[in-house]
Scaffold this active site. Sequence first.
Site, PDB file in Angstrom:
ATOM      1  CG  HIS A  93       0.830 -15.284 -51.655  1.00 32.40           C
ATOM      2  ND1 HIS A  93       0.573 -16.495 -51.034  1.00 32.40           N
ATOM      3  CD2 HIS A  93      -0.365 -14.864 -52.158  1.00 32.40           C
ATOM      4  CE1 HIS A  93      -0.715 -16.780 -51.158  1.00 32.40           C
ATOM      5  NE2 HIS A  93      -1.305 -15.812 -51.843  1.00 32.40           N
TER       6      HIS A  93
ATOM      7  CG  HIS B 192      -2.897 -19.023 -55.063  1.00 37.08           C
ATOM      8  ND1 HIS B 192      -4.203 -18.654 -55.232  1.00 37.08           N
ATOM      9  CD2 HIS B 192      -2.436 -18.270 -54.036  1.00 37.08           C
ATOM     10  CE1 HIS B 192      -4.517 -17.699 -54.341  1.00 37.08           C
ATOM     11  NE2 HIS B 192      -3.456 -17.453 -53.606  1.00 37.08           N
TER      12      HIS B 192
ATOM     13  CG  ASP C  96      19.719 -30.645 -48.858  1.00 37.26           C
ATOM     14  OD1 ASP C  96      20.496 -31.040 -47.966  1.00 37.26           O
ATOM     15  OD2 ASP C  96      19.643 -31.167 -49.982  1.00 37.26           O
TER      16      ASP C  96
ATOM     17  CG  HIS D  36      -4.598 -18.328 -49.138  1.00 39.43           C
ATOM     18  ND1 HIS D  36      -4.495 -17.092 -48.533  1.00 39.43           N
ATOM     19  CD2 HIS D  36      -4.314 -18.121 -50.444  1.00 39.43           C
ATOM     20  CE1 HIS D  36      -4.176 -16.186 -49.440  1.00 39.43           C
ATOM     21  NE2 HIS D  36      -4.063 -16.780 -50.611  1.00 39.43           N
TER      22      HIS D  36
ATOM     23  CE1 TYR E   1      25.060 -29.200 -52.227  1.00 38.77           C
ATOM     24  CE2 TYR E   1      24.873 -26.813 -52.242  1.00 38.77           C
ATOM     25  CZ  TYR E   1      24.626 -28.036 -52.823  1.00 38.77           C
ATOM     26  OH  TYR E   1      23.930 -28.083 -54.011  1.00 38.77           O
TER      27      TYR E   1
END
Length: 233
Positions: A96, A98, A121, A172, A230
């Site tokens: 997580h 910001h 991708d 958020h 790839y």
Amino acid sequence: MDIYETLKEEAWEANMEIPRLHLAIYTWGNVSAFDTQRAVFAIKPSGVPYDKLDAASMVVVDLDGKTVSGSLNPSSDTETHRVLYREFPGIGGITHTHSAYAAGWAQAGKSVPVFGTTHADHGAETIPCTPFMNAEAVRNNYELETGNLIVKTFREAEKDPGNMPMVLVAGHGPFTWGKNAAQSVYHAAVLEEVCKMALFTVTINPASPPLPEHLIRKHWERKHGPNAYYGQK
Ligand SMILES: [Zn+2]
């Protein structure tokens, strides 16, 4: 001998990628690493600056929310991580942040369309943005309800968290996941870059169409399809 030493090490190393990749400042952001066998995860302690962290300061929490190892309080977002590990089986790490571009789309309440191959991708579909959380959910248990909101958003859109490892929580910021903690950080960095490119795209041409389906499929499948080619064998 700490039986969680390897897990704490993995969580610490992944957390240290956050400031290195400029995905958060101060104490913002958190990464956790999941141990499938023991059904516990190691997460950053709450409110400790990155340069003060070490592997031993990571906190290990079980899927009932009980701390099983560590002397510090776990991240305030621990409940969100816990819900995602419970509801999205198969994920091995959560990040997580910001980070500004991803948070910008989240604050605008906008899902990110597949505008280009960089996005395709890593996910052949729109990166979803949740709705705003309602007042009752915020009162109830904010961090747990953040997890529930993400799960509900994926269920309602019939999205597979195995195919789309990124979400924006409205107002958020982003949560990302992966097969381990390092991959969840990688997805956080990719998401930030994709959100930056998407902002340029709509700024240059607000009517930019999404990437045509045949190009989306091509880029997704050459990396993730049954005949992926790839990279190195
Ligand atoms: Zn946050």
